[in-house]
Design a protein around this motif. Structure first.
Motif, PDB file in Angstrom:
ATOM      1  N   ARG A  53      40.420  48.103  50.835  1.00 31.41           N
ATOM      2  CA  ARG A  53      40.176  48.822  49.824  1.00 31.41           C
ATOM      3  C   ARG A  53      41.247  49.485  48.414  1.00 31.41           C
ATOM      4  O   ARG A  53      40.193  48.467  47.148  1.00 31.41           O
ATOM      5  CB  ARG A  53      39.741  50.373  49.931  1.00 31.41           C
ATOM      6  N   GLN A  54      41.522  48.726  48.312  1.00 33.60           N
ATOM      7  CA  GLN A  54      42.761  47.960  47.098  1.00 33.60           C
ATOM      8  C   GLN A  54      42.294  47.135  46.603  1.00 33.60           C
ATOM      9  O   GLN A  54      42.614  46.329  45.200  1.00 33.60           O
ATOM     10  CB  GLN A  54      44.093  48.282  47.217  1.00 33.60           C
ATOM     11  N   HIS A  55      42.397  45.916  47.458  1.00 34.05           N
ATOM     12  CA  HIS A  55      42.816  44.465  47.260  1.00 34.05           C
ATOM     13  C   HIS A  55      40.616  44.505  46.296  1.00 34.05           C
ATOM     14  O   HIS A  55      40.297  43.908  46.093  1.00 34.05           O
ATOM     15  CB  HIS A  55      42.223  43.789  48.472  1.00 34.05           C
ATOM     16  N   HIS A  56      39.733  45.428  46.798  1.00 30.35           N
ATOM     17  CA  HIS A  56      38.582  45.367  46.625  1.00 30.35           C
ATOM     18  C   HIS A  56      37.721  45.930  44.736  1.00 30.35           C
ATOM     19  O   HIS A  56      37.161  45.770  44.364  1.00 30.35           O
ATOM     20  CB  HIS A  56      37.520  45.665  47.573  1.00 30.35           C
ATOM     21  N   ALA A  57      39.394  46.823  44.604  1.00 31.96           N
ATOM     22  CA  ALA A  57      39.156  47.668  43.529  1.00 31.96           C
ATOM     23  C   ALA A  57      39.441  46.585  42.502  1.00 31.96           C
ATOM     24  O   ALA A  57      39.061  46.779  42.172  1.00 31.96           O
ATOM     25  CB  ALA A  57      40.008  48.643  43.770  1.00 31.96           C
ATOM     26  N   SER A  58      40.728  46.338  43.294  1.00 27.46           N
ATOM     27  CA  SER A  58      41.907  45.620  41.709  1.00 27.46           C
ATOM     28  C   SER A  58      40.751  43.370  41.849  1.00 27.46           C
ATOM     29  O   SER A  58      40.104  43.709  40.268  1.00 27.46           O
ATOM     30  CB  SER A  58      42.512  44.493  42.546  1.00 27.46           C
ATOM     31  N   GLN A  59      39.510  43.194  42.746  1.00 25.96           N
ATOM     32  CA  GLN A  59      38.737  42.366  42.571  1.00 25.96           C
ATOM     33  C   GLN A  59      37.852  42.974  41.562  1.00 25.96           C
ATOM     34  O   GLN A  59      37.538  41.829  40.823  1.00 25.96           O
ATOM     35  CB  GLN A  59      37.925  41.785  43.642  1.00 25.96           C
ATOM     36  N   THR A  60      37.110  44.239  41.233  1.00 26.09           N
ATOM     37  CA  THR A  60      36.101  44.520  40.747  1.00 26.09           C
ATOM     38  C   THR A  60      36.566  44.539  39.264  1.00 26.09           C
ATOM     39  O   THR A  60      35.536  45.179  38.620  1.00 26.09           O
ATOM     40  CB  THR A  60      35.628  45.981  40.900  1.00 26.09           C
ATOM     41  N   MET A  61      37.559  45.319  39.388  1.00 27.63           N
ATOM     42  CA  MET A  61      38.234  45.595  37.522  1.00 27.63           C
ATOM     43  C   MET A  61      38.780  44.376  37.103  1.00 27.63           C
ATOM     44  O   MET A  61      38.607  44.087  36.269  1.00 27.63           O
ATOM     45  CB  MET A  61      39.545  46.313  38.157  1.00 27.63           C
ATOM     46  N   ALA A  63      36.751  41.868  37.509  1.00 24.18           N
ATOM     47  CA  ALA A  63      35.909  40.959  37.590  1.00 24.18           C
ATOM     48  C   ALA A  63      35.528  41.579  35.934  1.00 24.18           C
ATOM     49  O   ALA A  63      34.602  40.960  34.762  1.00 24.18           O
ATOM     50  CB  ALA A  63      34.464  41.417  38.336  1.00 24.18           C
ATOM     51  N   VAL A  64      35.355  43.107  35.645  1.00 25.82           N
ATOM     52  CA  VAL A  64      34.718  43.868  34.991  1.00 25.82           C
ATOM     53  C   VAL A  64      35.994  42.878  33.691  1.00 25.82           C
ATOM     54  O   VAL A  64      35.527  43.199  32.148  1.00 25.82           O
ATOM     55  CB  VAL A  64      35.155  45.112  35.061  1.00 25.82           C
ATOM     56  N   ASP A  65      37.342  42.994  33.490  1.00 32.96           N
ATOM     57  CA  ASP A  65      38.280  42.745  32.233  1.00 32.96           C
ATOM     58  C   ASP A  65      37.979  41.219  31.824  1.00 32.96           C
ATOM     59  O   ASP A  65      38.094  40.706  30.910  1.00 32.96           O
ATOM     60  CB  ASP A  65      39.333  42.302  33.454  1.00 32.96           C
ATOM     61  N   SER A  66      37.200  39.890  33.278  1.00 26.15           N
ATOM     62  CA  SER A  66      37.152  38.609  33.199  1.00 26.15           C
ATOM     63  C   SER A  66      35.902  38.332  32.163  1.00 26.15           C
ATOM     64  O   SER A  66      35.403  37.403  31.332  1.00 26.15           O
ATOM     65  CB  SER A  66      37.354  38.001  33.769  1.00 26.15           C
ATOM     66  N   GLY A  67      35.229  40.048  32.292  1.00 25.47           N
ATOM     67  CA  GLY A  67      33.646  39.752  31.638  1.00 25.47           C
ATOM     68  C   GLY A  67      32.662  38.948  32.892  1.00 25.47           C
ATOM     69  O   GLY A  67      31.126  38.942  32.527  1.00 25.47           O
ATOM     70  N   ARG A  68      33.454  38.312  34.030  1.00 23.93           N
ATOM     71  CA  ARG A  68      32.104  37.954  34.790  1.00 23.93           C
ATOM     72  C   ARG A  68      30.932  39.804  35.593  1.00 23.93           C
ATOM     73  O   ARG A  68      30.196  39.081  36.004  1.00 23.93           O
ATOM     74  CB  ARG A  68      32.709  37.326  35.768  1.00 23.93           C
ATOM     75  N   SER A  69      31.500  41.087  34.802  1.00 26.26           N
ATOM     76  CA  SER A  69      30.934  41.711  35.619  1.00 26.26           C
ATOM     77  C   SER A  69      30.653  42.830  34.250  1.00 26.26           C
ATOM     78  O   SER A  69      32.148  43.105  33.421  1.00 26.26           O
ATOM     79  CB  SER A  69      30.947  42.587  36.969  1.00 26.26           C
ATOM     80  N   GLN A  80      39.035  54.498  42.291  1.00 25.82           N
ATOM     81  CA  GLN A  80      39.223  55.885  42.375  1.00 25.82           C
ATOM     82  C   GLN A  80      38.989  56.162  44.195  1.00 25.82           C
ATOM     83  O   GLN A  80      40.448  56.537  45.363  1.00 25.82           O
ATOM     84  CB  GLN A  80      38.073  57.704  41.735  1.00 25.82           C
ATOM     85  N   LYS A  81      38.317  55.335  44.983  1.00 25.39           N
ATOM     86  CA  LYS A  81      38.405  55.639  46.077  1.00 25.39           C
ATOM     87  C   LYS A  81      39.461  55.051  46.581  1.00 25.39           C
ATOM     88  O   LYS A  81      40.232  55.510  47.595  1.00 25.39           O
ATOM     89  CB  LYS A  81      36.748  54.187  46.911  1.00 25.39           C
TER      90      LYS A  81
END
Length: 108
Positions: A53-61, A63-69, A80-81
């Protein structure tokens, strides 16, 4: 006499239902039918789940930081999860350590 025979019939039906229930297969655990392997395996699975869950959260963050999402809300919710699951795991660890300390302090 009719009521006595009807009561006996009802009791016989209940006995047959109970006998059928006792011969039915055992109730399977909620984990898909697999028997629990042990406490250590349950803890290992919990740690792996929190880690994933922590790895998934860091990947989504990332992606947002790099502008891919641009789905900031999902990234924040995933974060938060991960935070809540990590906090719950820490509470379980603290309870286990406290229980171990209590056992070690018990006089023989």
């Amino acid at each position: 006499m009719n009521t006595l025979s009807s009561i006996q019939g009802q009791m016989l039906e209940k006995m047959q239902v109970l006998r059928a229930a006792s011969q039915a297969p055992a109730v399977l655990p909620a984990n898909g039918g697999e028997a629990a392997q042990g406490f250590a395996d349950a803890l290992k699975n919990a740690v792996h789940t929190v880690d994933a869950r922590q790895h998934h959260a860091s990947q989504t963050m990332a992606a947002v930081d790099s502008g891919r999402s641009d789905d900031l809300a999902t990234a924040m919710i995933d974060g938060q999860k991960a935070s809540v699951s990590f906090s719950a795991l820490l509470q379980v660890r603290n309870k286990l350590v406290s229980a171990f300390d209590d056992i070690m302090r018990t006089p023989l």
